[in-house]
Design a protein around this motif. Structure first.
Motif, PDB file in Angstrom:
ATOM      1  N   CYS A  12       0.835  -1.202   0.000  1.00 57.25           N
ATOM      2  CA  CYS A  12       0.000   0.000   0.000  1.00 57.25           C
ATOM      3  C   CYS A  12       0.875   1.259   0.000  1.00 57.25           C
ATOM      4  O   CYS A  12       2.100   1.182   0.046  1.00 57.25           O
ATOM      5  CB  CYS A  12      -0.890   0.011   1.235  1.00 57.25           C
ATOM      6  N   GLY A  13       0.209   2.401  -0.001  1.00 55.46           N
ATOM      7  CA  GLY A  13       0.933   3.665   0.014  1.00 55.46           C
ATOM      8  C   GLY A  13       1.785   3.840   1.254  1.00 55.46           C
ATOM      9  O   GLY A  13       2.868   4.425   1.197  1.00 55.46           O
ATOM     10  N   GLY A  14       1.319   3.326   2.386  1.00 57.62           N
ATOM     11  CA  GLY A  14       2.108   3.403   3.617  1.00 57.62           C
ATOM     12  C   GLY A  14       3.388   2.604   3.504  1.00 57.62           C
ATOM     13  O   GLY A  14       4.453   3.028   3.979  1.00 57.62           O
ATOM     14  N   CYS A  15       3.298   1.440   2.879  1.00 61.25           N
ATOM     15  CA  CYS A  15       4.484   0.605   2.667  1.00 61.25           C
ATOM     16  C   CYS A  15       5.454   1.305   1.716  1.00 61.25           C
ATOM     17  O   CYS A  15       6.666   1.292   1.945  1.00 61.25           O
ATOM     18  CB  CYS A  15       4.085  -0.747   2.088  1.00 61.25           C
ATOM     19  N   VAL A  16       4.915   1.905   0.662  1.00 64.50           N
ATOM     20  CA  VAL A  16       5.751   2.638  -0.294  1.00 64.50           C
ATOM     21  C   VAL A  16       6.488   3.766   0.428  1.00 64.50           C
ATOM     22  O   VAL A  16       7.679   3.997   0.199  1.00 64.50           O
ATOM     23  CB  VAL A  16       4.909   3.182  -1.470  1.00 64.50           C
ATOM     24  N   ALA A  17       5.784   4.446   1.330  1.00 63.96           N
ATOM     25  CA  ALA A  17       6.404   5.537   2.086  1.00 63.96           C
ATOM     26  C   ALA A  17       7.568   5.016   2.945  1.00 63.96           C
ATOM     27  O   ALA A  17       8.566   5.713   3.134  1.00 63.96           O
ATOM     28  CB  ALA A  17       5.366   6.223   2.958  1.00 63.96           C
ATOM     29  N   LYS A  18       7.426   3.793   3.456  1.00 62.93           N
ATOM     30  CA  LYS A  18       8.490   3.216   4.288  1.00 62.93           C
ATOM     31  C   LYS A  18       9.740   2.878   3.481  1.00 62.93           C
ATOM     32  O   LYS A  18      10.855   3.020   3.970  1.00 62.93           O
ATOM     33  CB  LYS A  18       7.985   1.973   5.019  1.00 62.93           C
ATOM     34  N   VAL A  19       9.571   2.395   2.257  1.00 67.09           N
ATOM     35  CA  VAL A  19      10.740   2.013   1.450  1.00 67.09           C
ATOM     36  C   VAL A  19      11.352   3.210   0.712  1.00 67.09           C
ATOM     37  O   VAL A  19      12.507   3.143   0.293  1.00 67.09           O
ATOM     38  CB  VAL A  19      10.435   0.888   0.435  1.00 67.09           C
ATOM     39  N   THR A  20      10.589   4.286   0.573  1.00 67.08           N
ATOM     40  CA  THR A  20      11.066   5.445  -0.191  1.00 67.08           C
ATOM     41  C   THR A  20      12.440   5.949   0.248  1.00 67.08           C
ATOM     42  O   THR A  20      13.335   6.101  -0.595  1.00 67.08           O
ATOM     43  CB  THR A  20      10.024   6.583  -0.161  1.00 67.08           C
ATOM     44  N   PRO A  21      12.681   6.213   1.537  1.00 62.43           N
ATOM     45  CA  PRO A  21      14.011   6.734   1.896  1.00 62.43           C
ATOM     46  C   PRO A  21      15.140   5.745   1.610  1.00 62.43           C
ATOM     47  O   PRO A  21      16.263   6.165   1.288  1.00 62.43           O
ATOM     48  CB  PRO A  21      13.895   7.032   3.396  1.00 62.43           C
ATOM     49  N   PHE A  22      14.850   4.461   1.695  1.00 65.57           N
ATOM     50  CA  PHE A  22      15.893   3.456   1.464  1.00 65.57           C
ATOM     51  C   PHE A  22      16.261   3.379  -0.021  1.00 65.57           C
ATOM     52  O   PHE A  22      17.434   3.235  -0.358  1.00 65.57           O
ATOM     53  CB  PHE A  22      15.429   2.087   1.982  1.00 65.57           C
ATOM     54  N   LEU A  23      15.262   3.464  -0.907  1.00 65.42           N
ATOM     55  CA  LEU A  23      15.545   3.398  -2.339  1.00 65.42           C
ATOM     56  C   LEU A  23      16.079   4.736  -2.855  1.00 65.42           C
ATOM     57  O   LEU A  23      16.967   4.764  -3.707  1.00 65.42           O
ATOM     58  CB  LEU A  23      14.288   2.989  -3.114  1.00 65.42           C
ATOM     59  N   ASN A  24      15.568   5.826  -2.315  1.00 66.19           N
ATOM     60  CA  ASN A  24      16.012   7.142  -2.788  1.00 66.19           C
ATOM     61  C   ASN A  24      17.466   7.436  -2.425  1.00 66.19           C
ATOM     62  O   ASN A  24      18.120   8.236  -3.090  1.00 66.19           O
ATOM     63  CB  ASN A  24      15.106   8.248  -2.246  1.00 66.19           C
ATOM     64  N   GLN A  25      17.977   6.803  -1.381  1.00 64.30           N
ATOM     65  CA  GLN A  25      19.356   7.069  -0.975  1.00 64.30           C
ATOM     66  C   GLN A  25      20.376   6.322  -1.836  1.00 64.30           C
ATOM     67  O   GLN A  25      21.565   6.602  -1.761  1.00 64.30           O
ATOM     68  CB  GLN A  25      19.565   6.718   0.500  1.00 64.30           C
ATOM     69  N   LEU A  26      19.919   5.382  -2.653  1.00 58.10           N
ATOM     70  CA  LEU A  26      20.842   4.630  -3.505  1.00 58.10           C
ATOM     71  C   LEU A  26      21.238   5.480  -4.709  1.00 58.10           C
ATOM     72  O   LEU A  26      20.382   5.877  -5.498  1.00 58.10           O
ATOM     73  CB  LEU A  26      20.192   3.322  -3.971  1.00 58.10           C
ATOM     74  N   GLU A  27      22.520   5.755  -4.845  1.00 56.30           N
ATOM     75  CA  GLU A  27      22.999   6.624  -5.920  1.00 56.30           C
ATOM     76  C   GLU A  27      22.765   6.021  -7.304  1.00 56.30           C
ATOM     77  O   GLU A  27      22.578   6.746  -8.269  1.00 56.30           O
ATOM     78  CB  GLU A  27      24.490   6.912  -5.738  1.00 56.30           C
ATOM     79  N   ASN A  28      22.778   4.709  -7.415  1.00 59.68           N
ATOM     80  CA  ASN A  28      22.639   4.042  -8.711  1.00 59.68           C
ATOM     81  C   ASN A  28      21.205   4.066  -9.231  1.00 59.68           C
ATOM     82  O   ASN A  28      20.979   3.865 -10.412  1.00 59.68           O
ATOM     83  CB  ASN A  28      23.095   2.588  -8.621  1.00 59.68           C
ATOM     84  N   VAL A  29      20.245   4.294  -8.345  1.00 60.01           N
ATOM     85  CA  VAL A  29      18.834   4.252  -8.714  1.00 60.01           C
ATOM     86  C   VAL A  29      18.407   5.608  -9.266  1.00 60.01           C
ATOM     87  O   VAL A  29      18.522   6.625  -8.592  1.00 60.01           O
ATOM     88  CB  VAL A  29      17.958   3.864  -7.511  1.00 60.01           C
ATOM     89  N   GLU A  30      17.895   5.608 -10.507  1.00 54.48           N
ATOM     90  CA  GLU A  30      17.409   6.843 -11.112  1.00 54.48           C
ATOM     91  C   GLU A  30      15.899   6.973 -10.979  1.00 54.48           C
ATOM     92  O   GLU A  30      15.376   8.082 -10.875  1.00 54.48           O
ATOM     93  CB  GLU A  30      17.820   6.901 -12.583  1.00 54.48           C
ATOM     94  N   ALA A  31      15.192   5.849 -11.004  1.00 58.35           N
ATOM     95  CA  ALA A  31      13.735   5.864 -10.867  1.00 58.35           C
ATOM     96  C   ALA A  31      13.271   4.512 -10.339  1.00 58.35           C
ATOM     97  O   ALA A  31      13.913   3.493 -10.580  1.00 58.35           O
ATOM     98  CB  ALA A  31      13.083   6.154 -12.212  1.00 58.35           C
ATOM     99  N   TRP A  32      12.151   4.541  -9.631  1.00 59.68           N
ATOM    100  CA  TRP A  32      11.562   3.288  -9.167  1.00 59.68           C
ATOM    101  C   TRP A  32      10.077   3.492  -8.938  1.00 59.68           C
ATOM    102  O   TRP A  32       9.616   4.614  -8.745  1.00 59.68           O
ATOM    103  CB  TRP A  32      12.250   2.782  -7.904  1.00 59.68           C
ATOM    104  N   LYS A  33       9.338   2.392  -8.997  1.00 60.61           N
ATOM    105  CA  LYS A  33       7.905   2.441  -8.700  1.00 60.61           C
ATOM    106  C   LYS A  33       7.452   1.054  -8.291  1.00 60.61           C
ATOM    107  O   LYS A  33       8.071   0.045  -8.643  1.00 60.61           O
ATOM    108  CB  LYS A  33       7.100   2.921  -9.901  1.00 60.61           C
ATOM    109  N   VAL A  34       6.373   1.025  -7.527  1.00 65.66           N
ATOM    110  CA  VAL A  34       5.765  -0.234  -7.111  1.00 65.66           C
ATOM    111  C   VAL A  34       4.342  -0.251  -7.646  1.00 65.66           C
ATOM    112  O   VAL A  34       3.590   0.695  -7.423  1.00 65.66           O
ATOM    113  CB  VAL A  34       5.727  -0.381  -5.576  1.00 65.66           C
ATOM    114  N   ASP A  35       3.993  -1.322  -8.344  1.00 67.57           N
ATOM    115  CA  ASP A  35       2.629  -1.497  -8.833  1.00 67.57           C
ATOM    116  C   ASP A  35       1.847  -2.238  -7.755  1.00 67.57           C
ATOM    117  O   ASP A  35       1.807  -3.459  -7.723  1.00 67.57           O
ATOM    118  CB  ASP A  35       2.638  -2.271 -10.149  1.00 67.57           C
ATOM    119  N   THR A  36       1.209  -1.465  -6.850  1.00 65.95           N
ATOM    120  CA  THR A  36       0.469  -2.098  -5.749  1.00 65.95           C
ATOM    121  C   THR A  36      -0.852  -2.697  -6.213  1.00 65.95           C
ATOM    122  O   THR A  36      -1.478  -3.436  -5.463  1.00 65.95           O
ATOM    123  CB  THR A  36       0.212  -1.086  -4.610  1.00 65.95           C
ATOM    124  N   ASN A  37      -1.267  -2.402  -7.437  1.00 66.28           N
ATOM    125  CA  ASN A  37      -2.486  -3.009  -7.990  1.00 66.28           C
ATOM    126  C   ASN A  37      -2.221  -4.398  -8.551  1.00 66.28           C
ATOM    127  O   ASN A  37      -3.139  -5.188  -8.708  1.00 66.28           O
ATOM    128  CB  ASN A  37      -3.074  -2.119  -9.087  1.00 66.28           C
TER     129      ASN A  37
END
Length: 69
Positions: A12-37
């Motif tokens: 859900c959106g709450g879960c996405v909010a929890k992983v956001t800081p961990f994925l955003n801090q990775l320098e190699n990652v330019e974009a990411w998304k989760v298809d919760t549907n």
């Protein structure tokens, strides 16, 4: 740029909010998304020099699981 996909337990959106800081801090990652549907909650990550281990470690630090698709 390369793209990796993972089956996750990010539900859900709450879960996405929890992983956001961990994925955003990775320098190699330019974009990411989760298809919760999607029943398999597919995480798509794009960037340079990505490894499955790098992404899975970040997701695990956030308290979730990710398996390469």
């Amino acid at each position: 740029m390369e793209t990796l996909q993972f089956k996750t337990n990010i539900n859900c959106g709450g879960c996405v909010a929890k992983v956001t800081p961990f994925l955003n801090q990775l320098e190699n990652v330019e974009a990411w998304k989760v298809d919760t549907n999607n029943p398999e909650k597919i995480l798509t990550v794009s960037g340079e020099d990505l490894t499955c281990e790098l992404i899975q470690t970040a997701i695990q630090k956030a308290g979730f699981e990710a398996a390469e698709v």
